[in-house]
Design a protein around this motif. Sequence first.
Motif, mmCIF file in Angstrom:
data_model
loop_
_atom_site.group_PDB
_atom_site.id
_atom_site.type_symbol
_atom_site.label_atom_id
_atom_site.label_comp_id
_atom_site.label_asym_id
_atom_site.label_seq_id
_atom_site.Cartn_x
_atom_site.Cartn_y
_atom_site.Cartn_z
ATOM 1 N N MET A 109 1.567 14.867 1.014
ATOM 2 C CA MET A 109 0.242 14.573 1.559
ATOM 3 C C MET A 109 -0.165 13.128 1.259
ATOM 4 O O MET A 109 -0.719 12.429 2.128
ATOM 5 C CB MET A 109 -0.785 15.558 0.992
ATOM 6 C CG MET A 109 -2.228 15.281 1.432
ATOM 7 S SD MET A 109 -2.463 15.209 3.240
ATOM 8 C CE MET A 109 -2.322 16.948 3.668
ATOM 9 N N LEU A 110 0.109 12.646 0.054
ATOM 10 C CA LEU A 110 -0.224 11.261 -0.296
ATOM 11 C C LEU A 110 0.575 10.280 0.554
ATOM 12 O O LEU A 110 0.054 9.242 0.974
ATOM 13 C CB LEU A 110 0.044 11.011 -1.785
ATOM 14 C CG LEU A 110 -0.822 11.795 -2.774
ATOM 15 C CD1 LEU A 110 -0.419 11.471 -4.209
ATOM 16 C CD2 LEU A 110 -2.303 11.501 -2.569
ATOM 17 N N TRP A 111 1.847 10.607 0.808
ATOM 18 C CA TRP A 111 2.687 9.737 1.641
ATOM 19 C C TRP A 111 2.107 9.623 3.047
ATOM 20 O O TRP A 111 2.080 8.531 3.629
ATOM 21 C CB TRP A 111 4.102 10.301 1.674
ATOM 22 C CG TRP A 111 5.109 9.394 2.324
ATOM 23 C CD1 TRP A 111 5.852 8.410 1.731
ATOM 24 C CD2 TRP A 111 5.469 9.384 3.709
ATOM 25 N NE1 TRP A 111 6.654 7.789 2.650
ATOM 26 C CE2 TRP A 111 6.445 8.358 3.881
ATOM 27 C CE3 TRP A 111 5.075 10.123 4.816
ATOM 28 C CZ2 TRP A 111 7.018 8.080 5.120
ATOM 29 C CZ3 TRP A 111 5.647 9.848 6.050
ATOM 30 C CH2 TRP A 111 6.615 8.839 6.196
ATOM 31 N N GLN A 112 1.628 10.742 3.595
ATOM 32 C CA GLN A 112 1.046 10.716 4.937
ATOM 33 C C GLN A 112 -0.274 9.944 4.959
ATOM 34 O O GLN A 112 -0.535 9.165 5.888
ATOM 35 C CB GLN A 112 0.826 12.147 5.439
ATOM 36 C CG GLN A 112 2.111 12.929 5.686
ATOM 37 C CD GLN A 112 1.851 14.347 6.170
ATOM 38 O OE1 GLN A 112 0.801 14.641 6.723
ATOM 39 N NE2 GLN A 112 2.813 15.240 5.955
ATOM 40 N N LEU A 113 -1.099 10.147 3.944
ATOM 41 C CA LEU A 113 -2.406 9.478 3.908
ATOM 42 C C LEU A 113 -2.282 7.964 3.785
ATOM 43 O O LEU A 113 -3.053 7.208 4.386
ATOM 44 C CB LEU A 113 -3.240 10.011 2.738
ATOM 45 C CG LEU A 113 -3.963 11.340 2.929
ATOM 46 C CD1 LEU A 113 -4.509 11.831 1.598
ATOM 47 C CD2 LEU A 113 -5.097 11.219 3.940
ATOM 48 N N THR A 114 -1.306 7.516 2.987
ATOM 49 C CA THR A 114 -1.173 6.086 2.700
ATOM 50 C C THR A 114 -0.131 5.399 3.564
ATOM 51 O O THR A 114 0.185 4.235 3.340
ATOM 52 C CB THR A 114 -0.799 5.883 1.222
ATOM 53 O OG1 THR A 114 0.473 6.502 0.966
ATOM 54 C CG2 THR A 114 -1.849 6.495 0.304
ATOM 55 N N ASN A 115 0.409 6.135 4.533
ATOM 56 C CA ASN A 115 1.430 5.597 5.428
ATOM 57 C C ASN A 115 2.642 5.108 4.644
ATOM 58 O O ASN A 115 3.199 4.040 4.902
ATOM 59 C CB ASN A 115 0.855 4.459 6.273
ATOM 60 C CG ASN A 115 1.723 4.137 7.477
ATOM 61 O OD1 ASN A 115 2.478 4.970 7.959
ATOM 62 N ND2 ASN A 115 1.630 2.900 7.959
ATOM 63 N N GLY A 116 3.035 5.908 3.651
ATOM 64 C CA GLY A 116 4.251 5.616 2.917
ATOM 65 C C GLY A 116 4.112 4.684 1.737
ATOM 66 O O GLY A 116 5.112 4.240 1.172
ATOM 67 N N ALA A 117 2.881 4.388 1.321
ATOM 68 C CA ALA A 117 2.693 3.514 0.156
ATOM 69 C C ALA A 117 3.160 4.220 -1.113
ATOM 70 O O ALA A 117 3.143 5.448 -1.201
ATOM 71 C CB ALA A 117 1.225 3.123 0.027
ATOM 72 N N SER A 118 3.570 3.442 -2.085
ATOM 73 C CA SER A 118 4.022 4.008 -3.353
ATOM 74 C C SER A 118 2.867 4.715 -4.050
ATOM 75 O O SER A 118 1.738 4.205 -4.095
ATOM 76 C CB SER A 118 4.567 2.898 -4.261
ATOM 77 O OG SER A 118 4.890 3.412 -5.531
ATOM 78 N N ALA A 119 3.135 5.899 -4.611
ATOM 79 C CA ALA A 119 2.072 6.683 -5.245
ATOM 80 C C ALA A 119 1.466 5.977 -6.448
ATOM 81 O O ALA A 119 0.293 6.178 -6.775
ATOM 82 C CB ALA A 119 2.618 8.050 -5.666
ATOM 83 N N ASP A 120 2.260 5.112 -7.119
ATOM 84 C CA ASP A 120 1.705 4.432 -8.291
ATOM 85 C C ASP A 120 0.755 3.293 -7.919
ATOM 86 O O ASP A 120 0.158 2.663 -8.790
ATOM 87 C CB ASP A 120 2.825 3.922 -9.211
ATOM 88 C CG ASP A 120 3.718 2.878 -8.558
ATOM 89 O OD1 ASP A 120 3.404 2.433 -7.431
ATOM 90 O OD2 ASP A 120 4.729 2.499 -9.173
ATOM 91 N N SER A 121 0.611 3.033 -6.604
ATOM 92 C CA SER A 121 -0.348 2.012 -6.162
ATOM 93 C C SER A 121 -1.731 2.600 -5.897
ATOM 94 O O SER A 121 -2.667 1.872 -5.577
ATOM 95 C CB SER A 121 0.167 1.331 -4.887
ATOM 96 O OG SER A 121 0.198 2.252 -3.791
ATOM 97 N N ILE A 122 -1.855 3.914 -6.026
ATOM 98 C CA ILE A 122 -3.153 4.578 -5.806
ATOM 99 C C ILE A 122 -4.088 4.242 -6.956
ATOM 100 O O ILE A 122 -3.735 4.402 -8.130
ATOM 101 C CB ILE A 122 -2.959 6.095 -5.691
ATOM 102 C CG1 ILE A 122 -2.146 6.428 -4.430
ATOM 103 C CG2 ILE A 122 -4.300 6.823 -5.675
ATOM 104 C CD1 ILE A 122 -1.750 7.880 -4.317
#
Length: 407
Positions: free
Chosen positions: A91-104
């Motif tokens: 879900m995080l990958w879809q929301l951020t268009n593939g951004a790294s999760a540690d950049s949240i």
Amino acid sequence: MSLNIGLDLCDDYISGYLHEDKLLLSAPAVVCREKKDDLWYIGEEAYRLALSGKGVLTDKLLSLLKKGGTSTVMRKAYTAKQLISRLIAAMLWQLTNGASADSIDRLVIALRSAEKSEMDVIAEAAADAGVRKEAICIISHSDAFVYYTLSQSKEFYANMTALFDLSDESLYFYKMKTVRGISKTSVVVESSELEENFRIGILKKDSGSELGDRIMTDAAKRCLGSDIYSAVILTGKGFERTDWAKSFISYICRKRKVVYENGLFAIGAALHAAELSENREPAYLIFSDTSLAAEISMQVYIGERESKLVLVPAGRPWYDAKAYVEVLPHDQDYIDIDIMPVDKFKGRKTVRVMLENFPKRPDRCTKAALSIELEDNEHMHIHVEDLGFGELYPASEAVIDEKVSIY
């Protein structure tokens, strides 16, 4: 660009809201592993893969977590935490268009209820998905409802505000009111699962629609009663269309604003994420199922002056509320702990912890270590240990453990 995200995680769905882009995504809370490769899918893609026979699907992940069970996929056992981690990561990958999760910057996850063991595992699952531990916060639906409502105009919550959440198999009612205080206005929110629930699949037929409308109307009359509400909010899959609920809608629309908000809990969680990211001081003191609606204190002497020592302030999240203090009892073989509820109708309470098994010593020659930890927002654990008094009176093995109700 900042990335502040709110997730709403339930047994049947997961919703995500990216605050900066105002992007809302929802999907069934299911995961499916492809049989040939170690590739995982969620939501509708997971269903399609499983129906084609090319994947193995697992659902009801929170129920699996509560049972402490595992799911065997391709001859390998996966824990609920591992599967939930994959669900969150996708879900995080879809929301951020593939951004790294540690950049949240901040991730706030809203759960239906606040149970410490469940909250801890969900936080660990999010960390396993790549989100920094310090960026993760877990709240309840009640909290998310408050953060969403407070983002609206003040007329929206001038009086009480109600929320009906109708999902596939459950109906929840929330009510929120503001209470003006001397230093800061408080917000009190209560929630309950209603017995008048029904499967929303019945709404596909006219007879089912009439039954659903009657059930909702009766529930609204009972829950709203004679209280004055500024607004009523509707959320959940059951209210995506309201043509089946004519009597219900007619009743709740009387002299109050009525709105439908898809993904309300994810939006509320994201609003809180942005607040945390900006280090903004909350304008209100919030009392919900994740916070302590009472002040826990004790009367102590500092020098010759008596004063109140606050152990746990009202409004503190109960899951990380702890206190430790060392005291010298004077002319007494007990320790009194005072509890002052925010709701004055619940009345003040004093818990007396007897030190009967402590060694008999001269007055003020027994140092006691008092620890307090909350088990939930209604119960606390008290631990008292004998520390003795210097070299004259060595510490004994006397220990007292008590679990008491706050109200």
